[in-house]
Scaffold this active site. Structure first.
Site, PDB file in Angstrom:
ATOM      1  N   ASP A   8       0.833  -1.198   0.000  1.00 48.39           N
ATOM      2  CA  ASP A   8       0.000   0.000   0.000  1.00 48.39           C
ATOM      3  C   ASP A   8       0.873   1.256   0.000  1.00 48.39           C
ATOM      4  OD1 ASP A   8      -2.216   1.889   0.666  1.00 48.39           O
ATOM      5  OD2 ASP A   8      -3.281   0.021   1.108  1.00 48.39           O
ATOM      6  N   SER A  27      -6.873   3.908  -1.936  1.00 48.58           N
ATOM      7  CA  SER A  27      -7.020   2.476  -1.668  1.00 48.58           C
ATOM      8  C   SER A  27      -8.322   1.908  -2.199  1.00 48.58           C
ATOM      9  CB  SER A  27      -6.980   2.222  -0.162  1.00 48.58           C
ATOM     10  OG  SER A  27      -5.717   2.488   0.346  1.00 48.58           O
ATOM     11  N   ASP A  87      -5.466  14.143   2.390  1.00 49.66           N
ATOM     12  CA  ASP A  87      -5.601  14.051   0.936  1.00 49.66           C
ATOM     13  C   ASP A  87      -5.226  15.383   0.291  1.00 49.66           C
ATOM     14  OD1 ASP A  87      -6.610  11.479   1.276  1.00 49.66           O
ATOM     15  OD2 ASP A  87      -8.650  12.231   1.526  1.00 49.66           O
ATOM     16  N   ARG A 140     -16.913   7.748  -0.186  1.00 47.35           N
ATOM     17  CA  ARG A 140     -16.171   6.493   0.029  1.00 47.35           C
ATOM     18  C   ARG A 140     -16.622   5.815   1.321  1.00 47.35           C
ATOM     19  NH1 ARG A 140      -9.561   5.647  -0.008  1.00 47.35           N
ATOM     20  NH2 ARG A 140      -9.542   4.501   1.954  1.00 47.35           N
ATOM     21  N   LYS A 188      -5.925  -2.001   7.046  1.00 42.40           N
ATOM     22  CA  LYS A 188      -6.091  -2.287   5.614  1.00 42.40           C
ATOM     23  C   LYS A 188      -6.849  -3.590   5.374  1.00 42.40           C
ATOM     24  CE  LYS A 188      -3.596   1.290   4.285  1.00 42.40           C
ATOM     25  NZ  LYS A 188      -4.072   2.395   3.436  1.00 42.40           N
ATOM     26  N   ASP A 220       1.954   3.337   3.099  1.00 43.45           N
ATOM     27  CA  ASP A 220       0.869   4.304   3.075  1.00 43.45           C
ATOM     28  C   ASP A 220       0.592   4.912   4.447  1.00 43.45           C
ATOM     29  OD1 ASP A 220      -1.447   5.581   1.699  1.00 43.45           O
ATOM     30  OD2 ASP A 220      -2.481   4.526   3.314  1.00 43.45           O
ATOM     31  N   HIS A 225       1.460   8.779   5.408  1.00 44.41           N
ATOM     32  CA  HIS A 225       0.484   9.816   5.772  1.00 44.41           C
ATOM     33  C   HIS A 225       0.911  10.635   6.994  1.00 44.41           C
ATOM     34  CE1 HIS A 225      -2.790   9.125   3.002  1.00 44.41           C
ATOM     35  NE2 HIS A 225      -2.886   7.846   3.312  1.00 44.41           N
ATOM     36  N   ASP A 266      -1.332  -0.228  -4.659  1.00 45.38           N
ATOM     37  CA  ASP A 266      -2.630   0.325  -5.035  1.00 45.38           C
ATOM     38  C   ASP A 266      -2.526   1.777  -5.482  1.00 45.38           C
ATOM     39  OD1 ASP A 266      -1.929   1.017  -2.420  1.00 45.38           O
ATOM     40  OD2 ASP A 266      -3.996   1.028  -1.699  1.00 45.38           O
ATOM     41  N   HIS A 267      -1.454   2.458  -5.075  1.00 41.55           N
ATOM     42  CA  HIS A 267      -1.204   3.869  -5.426  1.00 41.55           C
ATOM     43  C   HIS A 267       0.091   4.241  -4.732  1.00 41.55           C
ATOM     44  CE1 HIS A 267      -2.244   4.879  -1.307  1.00 41.55           C
ATOM     45  NE2 HIS A 267      -3.280   4.075  -1.450  1.00 41.55           N
ATOM     46  N   HIS A 269      -1.350  10.957  -0.897  1.00 38.30           N
ATOM     47  CA  HIS A 269      -0.904   9.978  -1.894  1.00 38.30           C
ATOM     48  C   HIS A 269      -0.199  10.704  -3.040  1.00 38.30           C
ATOM     49  CE1 HIS A 269      -4.458   7.219  -0.552  1.00 38.30           C
ATOM     50  NE2 HIS A 269      -3.509   7.305   0.360  1.00 38.30           N
TER      51      HIS A 269
HETATM   52  O1  LIG Z   1      -6.518   7.009   5.007  1.00 40.53           O
HETATM   53  C1  LIG Z   1      -7.363   7.101   4.106  1.00 40.53           C
HETATM   54  O2  LIG Z   1      -8.571   7.081   4.288  1.00 40.53           O
HETATM   55  C2  LIG Z   1      -6.888   7.285   2.669  1.00 40.53           C
HETATM   56  C3  LIG Z   1      -6.500   8.709   2.463  1.00 40.53           C
HETATM   57  O3  LIG Z   1      -7.620   9.528   2.567  1.00 40.53           O
HETATM   58  O4  LIG Z   1      -5.810   6.432   2.400  1.00 40.53           O
HETATM   59  P1  LIG Z   1      -6.057   5.029   1.656  1.00 40.53           P
HETATM   60  O5  LIG Z   1      -6.777   5.340   0.390  1.00 40.53           O
HETATM   61  O6  LIG Z   1      -4.668   4.514   1.384  1.00 40.53           O
HETATM   62  O7  LIG Z   1      -6.816   4.173   2.570  1.00 40.53           O
HETATM   63 MN   LIG Z   2      -3.869   2.521  -0.184  1.00 40.52          MN
HETATM   64 MN   LIG Z   3      -3.551   6.208   2.169  1.00 45.02          MN
END
Ligand SMILES: O=C(O)[C@@H](CO)OP(=O)(O)O
Ligand SMILES: [Mn+2]
Ligand SMILES: [Mn+2]
Length: 549
Positions: free
Chosen positions: A23, A74, A166, A281, A356, A422, A426, A463-464, A494
């Site tokens: 990740d 993600s 973000d 999301r 995750k 990831d 962050h 994934d990114h 990201h």
């Molecule tokens: O932490 C999250 O919610 C996102 C960033 O907004 O990260 P990820 O997409 O890697 O889960």
């Molecule tokens: Mn991710």
């Molecule tokens: Mn992330």
């Protein structure tokens, strides 16, 4: 749905195919900013030289986002990897539903509005307050407020969840300034009363995921519903005070606040109100949704639930049908790789740690929390602490279980997510990011060895990006932004970078070689795994990045 056909030229390896999702581990462009390069990664270095190594896209339209200025995330990443195709995703679908007006024609929107207009009650908006386009978009919030005014809603209360994850890490005042101007405008004719009521940093309140830390939801509920948090006259004042109290605090960690007017909170959520959770999301929307929807809840001391009409921006879980009411229909992600493999009788194992876990299960299966018949899922509990303090996270424990699964011989397809690149990316803490990436590399090394012993095949990708791009760039010049000491400024979001797609077949049984695929993205990984398992991928999946046999 049709059955997968066996590939006559190659029937699959003796051991399992193991898909490693690193990740947030992309391929960086700036040496100072690329902590995947800066970290000591002997295994990834070896693979780059000796395995099949390609770069694939993980952002923008390649993963169903509105445009190539959108970084990957993600949800869209795991959706694409799991279903082998590119669907227009939440950000695009909501944007379109608002632009075309179809959202406002839907029965849920009309019910929310009629409810407050009939009762003279308040319309609440809770959601992530930025234009990051990962969980939400402030443009959607503003558009809905304008429509509400047009449709006669007199009282709106906004509960912003502060981002900085973000978008740049301490950028919230830019959004506050913009939104204050928007509110001044919309309130100017005196016909409506629209204002901010409560809020706080997204990693402090409301937006927990996968049951990692319900105390976040508890704090959010207290602020939004009960108006119990530190009171301020304005959001700007709250932020300035919190920053003065704790210099260096990141936006995502800011405490909860409540806005008061004449000594009373302006917007607790009470019986008769309507509530829109405007994140599209799902992972970080499910818990607060449960708090608003469930009759009983054991995860925190909620107290009486106000009798409101609650709607999510989207349906967050297709299997559970949650939330009950939603404004925009999610992408119809069907025929995932998990379903095909299950129908073919291929035993599958999916694992990550809490942070995750849903990524490699629920997102991977198209935002459905149900398992297919041949799947086994395992969750390693995550630490509840700032990840910069424990950057190895559960990489060792995840690897232990993966190695066991490879050695056990029961599973033919194993998929896992290493969160470190990831989650630690962050935090913006450079030294910790280096340790995080090194932990992932060590895990990959052990998986390579186990795959080799078992005559399996490893596919390793991401994934990114995130840890590959840790410094802020100046939007105009594209140069690194430097602080007063000439050091680069940490970036917490990201990246837009491509990610590696590696195929490691130590026994050589598949005779895998790079296929000629134009514009490959992470969606191509599904067909790649199916091909390496010895099947012919579904015709409408984006093609495998390797040819075999
Ligand atoms: O932490 C999250 O919610 C996102 C960033 O907004 O990260 P990820 O997409 O890697 O889960
Ligand atoms: Mn991710
Ligand atoms: Mn992330």
């Amino acid at each position: 749905m049709e059955q997968l056909k066996k590939n006559e030229a190659f029937g699959g390896p003796e051991g399992p195919v193991v898909l490693v999702v690193m990740d947030g581990v992309g391929i960086g462009k700036n040496p100072e900013s690329d902590f995947v390069k800066i970290a000591n990664t002997p295994n990834l270095d070896w693979l780059r030289e000796h395995a099949i190594y390609t770069e694939v896209k993980a952002h923008g339209v390649a993963v169903g986002l509105p445009d190539d200025g959108d970084m990957g995330n993600s949800e869209v990443g795991h959706n694409a990897i799991g279903c082998g195709r590119v669907f227009a995703q939440g950000a695009a679908l909501v944007g379109d539903a608002i632009a075309s007006g179809s959202m406002y024609e839907g029965s849920v929107w009309q019910e929310l509005i009629a409810n407050v207009n009939d009762k003279g009650s308040a319309l609440h908006f809770i959601g992530l307050f930025s234009d990051g386009n990962v969980h939400s978009n402030i443009n959607h919030l503003e558009a809905m407020l304008l429509k509400a005014k047009e449709q006669g809603v007199k009282k709106a209360r906004i509960h912003p969840l502060i981002d900085g994850r973000d978008v740049p890490p301490t950028s919230v005042l830019e959004y506050v300034e913009r939104f204050d101007a928007f509110l001044a405008d919309i309130n100017a004719d005196g016909s409506v009363d629209y204002c901010v009521a409560s809020g706080g940093g997204r990693m402090n309140i409301t937006m927990d995921r996968y049951d990692a830390d319900w105390s976040m939801v508890d704090r959010g509920w207290k602020a939004h519903v009960k108006a119990e948090a530190t009171p301020f006259a304005s959001m700007k004042e709250a932020i300035e005070q919190f920053r003065a109290n704790k210099p260096g605090i990141l936006d995502q960690d800011l405490p909860a606040f409540v806005i008061e007017r004449d000594g009373a909170p302006v917007g607790p959520i009470v019986d008769g109100d309507s509530v829109i959770f405007f994140n599209f999301r799902g992972d970080r929307s499910l818990e607060i949704t449960k708090a608003f929807e469930a009759d009983e809840i054991t995860e925190f001391d909620r107290g009486p639930k106000p009798n409101v009409i609650y709607a999510g921006m989207m349906q967050y879980d297709g299997d559970l049908g949650v939330p009950e009411k939603y404004l925009v229909t999610p992408p119809a992600i069907d025929r995932t790789m998990s379903e095909y493999l299950s129908n073919a009788g291929v035993k599958q194992f999916a694992i990550s740690e809490t942070q995750k876990y849903g990524h490699v299960t629920y997102f991977f299966n198209g935002n459905n929390s149900g398992k297919f018949a041949t799947e086994t899922w395992m969750e390693i509990p995550s630490d509840v602490c700032p990840f910069e303090n424990a950057p190895v996270m559960k990489a060792v424990e995840i690897t232990d279980e993966v190695v066991k699964a490879i050695e056990g011989g029961e599973y033919k397809f194993i998929r896992l997510n290493f969160p470190n690149g990831d989650m630690v990316g962050h935090t913006g803490v450079f030294d910790a990011v280096k340790v995080a990436v090194e932990a992932v590399d060590a895990g990959v090394g052990r998986i390579m060895e186990a795959v080799k012993q078992a005559n399996g095949i490893m596919v390793c990708s991401a994934d990114h990006g995130n840890s590959d791009d840790m410094c802020e760039l100046d939007k105009k010049t594209g140069e690194l932004k430097l602080n007063e000491e000439g050091k680069c400024k940490p970036k917490t979001a990201h990246s837009l970078n491509p990610v590696p797609a590696i195929v490691y077949d130590p026994s050589g049984v598949s005779k895998a070689r790079k296929a000629d695929v134009a514009d490959a993205g992470i969606a191509n990984l599904a067909a790649t795994c199916i091909t390496l398992l010895g099947y012919v991928p579904p015709a409408d999946y984006t093609p495998s990045i390797v040819e075999v046999g």
